[in-house]
Design a protein around this motif. Structure first.
Motif, mmCIF file in Angstrom:
data_model
loop_
_atom_site.group_PDB
_atom_site.id
_atom_site.type_symbol
_atom_site.label_atom_id
_atom_site.label_comp_id
_atom_site.label_asym_id
_atom_site.label_seq_id
_atom_site.Cartn_x
_atom_site.Cartn_y
_atom_site.Cartn_z
ATOM 1 N N LYS A 128 15.413 5.959 -18.632
ATOM 2 C CA LYS A 128 14.073 6.199 -18.080
ATOM 3 C C LYS A 128 14.130 6.418 -16.571
ATOM 4 O O LYS A 128 13.429 7.271 -16.030
ATOM 5 C CB LYS A 128 13.150 5.020 -18.413
ATOM 6 N N LYS A 129 14.968 5.640 -15.899
ATOM 7 C CA LYS A 129 15.119 5.808 -14.458
ATOM 8 C C LYS A 129 15.678 7.182 -14.128
ATOM 9 O O LYS A 129 15.203 7.860 -13.202
ATOM 10 C CB LYS A 129 16.037 4.717 -13.891
ATOM 11 N N ILE A 130 16.694 7.602 -14.879
ATOM 12 C CA ILE A 130 17.299 8.912 -14.645
ATOM 13 C C ILE A 130 16.274 10.009 -14.882
ATOM 14 O O ILE A 130 16.174 10.970 -14.105
ATOM 15 C CB ILE A 130 18.527 9.105 -15.555
ATOM 16 N N VAL A 157 36.605 11.678 -18.711
ATOM 17 C CA VAL A 157 36.436 10.305 -19.146
ATOM 18 C C VAL A 157 35.178 10.216 -19.987
ATOM 19 O O VAL A 157 34.106 10.632 -19.540
ATOM 20 C CB VAL A 157 36.306 9.358 -17.932
ATOM 21 N N PRO A 158 35.250 9.722 -21.229
ATOM 22 C CA PRO A 158 34.047 9.626 -22.044
ATOM 23 C C PRO A 158 33.002 8.775 -21.355
ATOM 24 O O PRO A 158 33.282 7.665 -20.901
ATOM 25 C CB PRO A 158 34.549 8.957 -23.340
ATOM 26 N N ALA A 159 31.810 9.300 -21.257
ATOM 27 C CA ALA A 159 30.740 8.570 -20.582
ATOM 28 C C ALA A 159 30.006 7.703 -21.583
ATOM 29 O O ALA A 159 29.588 8.161 -22.639
ATOM 30 C CB ALA A 159 29.771 9.555 -19.945
ATOM 31 N N SER A 160 29.890 6.420 -21.304
ATOM 32 C CA SER A 160 29.130 5.531 -22.174
ATOM 33 C C SER A 160 27.647 5.838 -22.000
ATOM 34 O O SER A 160 27.183 6.108 -20.897
ATOM 35 C CB SER A 160 29.420 4.067 -21.822
ATOM 36 N N ARG A 161 26.919 5.805 -23.114
ATOM 37 C CA ARG A 161 25.501 6.147 -23.065
ATOM 38 C C ARG A 161 24.745 5.047 -22.342
ATOM 39 O O ARG A 161 24.849 3.872 -22.706
ATOM 40 C CB ARG A 161 24.971 6.312 -24.488
ATOM 41 N N PRO A 162 23.968 5.393 -21.302
ATOM 42 C CA PRO A 162 23.215 4.367 -20.584
ATOM 43 C C PRO A 162 22.119 3.779 -21.460
ATOM 44 O O PRO A 162 21.672 4.392 -22.439
ATOM 45 C CB PRO A 162 22.625 5.135 -19.390
ATOM 46 N N GLY A 163 21.684 2.571 -21.119
ATOM 47 C CA GLY A 163 20.628 1.919 -21.870
ATOM 48 C C GLY A 163 19.287 2.608 -21.672
ATOM 49 O O GLY A 163 19.141 3.487 -20.821
ATOM 50 N N LEU A 164 18.296 2.184 -22.448
ATOM 51 C CA LEU A 164 16.976 2.805 -22.402
ATOM 52 C C LEU A 164 16.369 2.714 -21.008
ATOM 53 O O LEU A 164 15.809 3.700 -20.507
ATOM 54 C CB LEU A 164 16.045 2.129 -23.418
#
Length: 220
Positions: free
Chosen positions: A23-25, A12-19
């Motif tokens: 940062k949390k990741i 499943v294509p993963a949507s890019r997380p927000g900024l």
């Protein structure tokens, strides 16, 4: 290594997380990497959260904000939401066990492809620590329970069964137990088998049942 090619369908294509989420990741990963380095050098029990914070260049309160306990540093990851979404994205007519097996393989392939070498090495260390540290084994049971409820909720939408039904509780428990044992077997092997193939083998065993495994047949 090209793990994505081993799955039976496209991930499943993963949507890019927000900024903010990125940062949390990044912070979670920095804490986890620092902890693993220290666990290797001085052992799990001898490593304090304060020392982990110092190594990761964050405050102890930051460590606890991301990981409520030291055990969670070893056991927590970012895969549960991905697995939930991958399961929901499977074709509606796919049998529940097949859908969950393939969703697990898709997410595992994505994890291996993101940073080749890091995830297998961390997984080996994680499973070794779980085997050696009783507190980690106990906490792992709690984590599996949380993941099981999450997956049962997704399967409830697919099957029409209640998320807390006997059937879904047994199904998710069996699959997560098989996943854990597959990871233990993989981490213990001297032959370094492919982790995705090992997990797939375990999932197929649950999917097809022991009779089919003993009889030599495999699920399609």
């Amino acid at each position: 290594m090209a793990p994505a090619a081993r799955t039976e369908s496209s991930a499943v294509p993963a949507s890019r997380p927000g900024l903010r989420e990125r940062k949390k990741i990044k912070t979670r990963q920095a804490i986890r990497k620092a902890a693993y380095r220290l666990f290797d050098e001085q052992g799990y029990s001898a490593t304090s959260v304060e020392r982990i914070a110092e190594e990761a260049e964050v405050s102890p309160s930051t460590v606890f904000r991301y990981f409520p306990t030291k055990e969670d540093i070893v056991l927590s990851d970012e895969y549960d939401p991905l697995l939930h979404d991958a399961l929901l994205a499977r074709p509606a007519d796919e049998p529940p066990v097949t859908a969950l097996r393939r969703a697990m393989l898709d997410v595992l392939a994505q994890a291996m492809a993101q940073e080749p070498g890091r995830e297998p090495a961390e997984a080996h260390q994680r499973m070794r620590l779980v085997q050696e540290v009783p507190a980690l084994r106990a906490r792992m049971t709690e984590h599996m329970s949380v993941t099981g409820r999450l997956l049962a909720g997704a399967l409830a939408d697919r099957t029409g069964l209640a998320a807390d039904s006997f059937e879904l509780r047994v199904l998710t428990g069996a699959l997560l137990g098989a996943l854990a044992e597959a990871m233990f077997c993989w981490s213990e092997s001297d032959d370094e088998p492919d982790v995705i193939a090992t997990v797939d083998r375990a999932m197929r065993l649950v999917e097809g049942g022991l009779d089919s495994a003993v009889g030599g047949s495999t699920s399609q």
